[in-house]
Design an enzyme around this catalytic site. Structure first.
Site, short mmCIF file in Angstrom:
data_model
loop_
_atom_site.label_atom_id
_atom_site.label_comp_id
_atom_site.label_asym_id
_atom_site.label_seq_id
_atom_site.Cartn_x
_atom_site.Cartn_y
_atom_site.Cartn_z
N GLU A 44 0.90 -1.21 0.21
CA GLU A 44 0.22 -0.12 0.25
C GLU A 44 1.75 1.60 0.14
O GLU A 44 0.35 2.04 0.71
CB GLU A 44 -0.72 0.10 1.57
CG GLU A 44 -1.89 -0.91 1.12
CD GLU A 44 -2.75 -0.69 0.29
OE1 GLU A 44 -2.73 -0.25 -0.76
OE2 GLU A 44 -4.25 -1.65 -0.10
N HIS A 69 -3.06 2.63 8.45
CA HIS A 69 -4.36 1.85 7.67
C HIS A 69 -4.51 0.49 8.03
O HIS A 69 -3.91 0.04 8.86
CB HIS A 69 -3.83 2.02 5.94
CG HIS A 69 -4.84 1.11 5.26
ND1 HIS A 69 -5.58 0.63 5.63
CD2 HIS A 69 -4.37 -0.38 5.18
CE1 HIS A 69 -5.96 -0.31 4.61
NE2 HIS A 69 -5.44 -0.50 4.31
N HIS A 90 -7.89 -3.32 9.22
CA HIS A 90 -8.42 -3.61 8.50
C HIS A 90 -9.80 -3.92 9.81
O HIS A 90 -9.93 -5.00 10.07
CB HIS A 90 -8.37 -4.73 8.15
CG HIS A 90 -7.20 -4.91 6.84
ND1 HIS A 90 -6.92 -5.69 6.61
CD2 HIS A 90 -7.21 -3.80 6.02
CE1 HIS A 90 -6.74 -5.72 5.16
NE2 HIS A 90 -6.72 -3.63 4.81
N HIS A 130 -12.89 -2.74 2.34
CA HIS A 130 -11.02 -2.64 2.96
C HIS A 130 -11.07 -2.36 4.14
O HIS A 130 -10.13 -3.59 4.44
CB HIS A 130 -10.19 -1.57 1.78
CG HIS A 130 -8.94 -1.87 1.52
ND1 HIS A 130 -8.01 -1.94 0.45
CD2 HIS A 130 -8.10 -2.24 2.59
CE1 HIS A 130 -6.92 -1.95 0.65
NE2 HIS A 130 -6.92 -2.59 2.09
#
Length: 212
Positions: A71, A89, A91, A151
């Site tokens: 990413e 980031h 999940h 996502h």
């Protein structure tokens, strides 16, 4: 604490708080024209500082033996278009639930203002692609957080600590909204109500001092 040590510290915290699972999720922190980022394929709670690669803002590997997170293009796109110095980031469960069912997270609590108000859900694109990077960059315009369709979520900050606290807040707001839906229809704060919160924050009450 060095930038790489910070990545290890907050990577461990992300795992401990259940914000990531397995090797998912990634973090980065920028200093000048260099970005330290978590590596690809390594669980965040198993990182050591030397595992974390360093790239320049154009995406060239400058230091490290492991490959940067897949990413990384998204991280670099966000750095290019915002004043961010750190990106997280994840999940996380409730963030991903909202990201798979909604086009935005409405302000169900005034603390959403700390993220810029309504949180947009970036359109879906395959991870690690320029398309996803562009979608996330658009969703973050004027915001400190965004969700990524089917996502997860991404937050930015002036420091890694700030970005991480925004991630925690984003997950809390998502959980409040999802749990609220299980009880009834969550009440969404109006622009007028949010404006009053801003006004209150700018003009806090004062309390007269009493001599004892």
């Amino acid at each position: 604490m060095s930038l790489r040590e910070q990545l290890c510290e907050y990577g461990r915290r992300a795992v401990e708080l259940g914000l990531v699972i397995g090797t998912s999720g990634n973090l980065s922190v920028r200093e000048g024209e260099l970005v330290a980022v978590t590596p690809s394929g390594v669980a965040l709670d198993r990182l050591t500082p030397e595992m974390c690669p360093v790239v320049d803002v154009e995406g060239h590997l400058v230091e490290g033996e492991l490959q940067p997170s897949s990413e990384t293009p998204m991280h670099l796109a966000v750095y290019e278009s915002t004043d961010a110095k750190a990106i997280v980031h994840t999940h996380s469960v409730f963030g991903t639930v909202v990201a798979t069912t909604m086009t935005e997270l409405p302000p169900v609590h005034y603390n959403a203002l700390l993220l810029g108000g309504t949180v947009r859900v970036a359109e879906y694109a395959t991870y690690g692609t320029p398309e996803l990077a562009a979608n996330v960059r658009a969703a973050l315009e004027g915001k400190r957080a965004a969700l990524m369709a089917n996502h997860g979520g991404v937050t930015i900050g002036a420091t890694l600590e700030e970005a991480f606290e925004s991630t925690r807040l984003l997950e809390w707001l998502c959980e409040v909204y999802v749990r609220g839906l299980g009880v009834g229809k969550p009440t969404i704060l109006t622009d007028e109500q949010l404006g009053a919160v801003v006004e209150r924050a700018l003009n806090p009450p004062t309390f007269p001092r009493r001599e004892l």
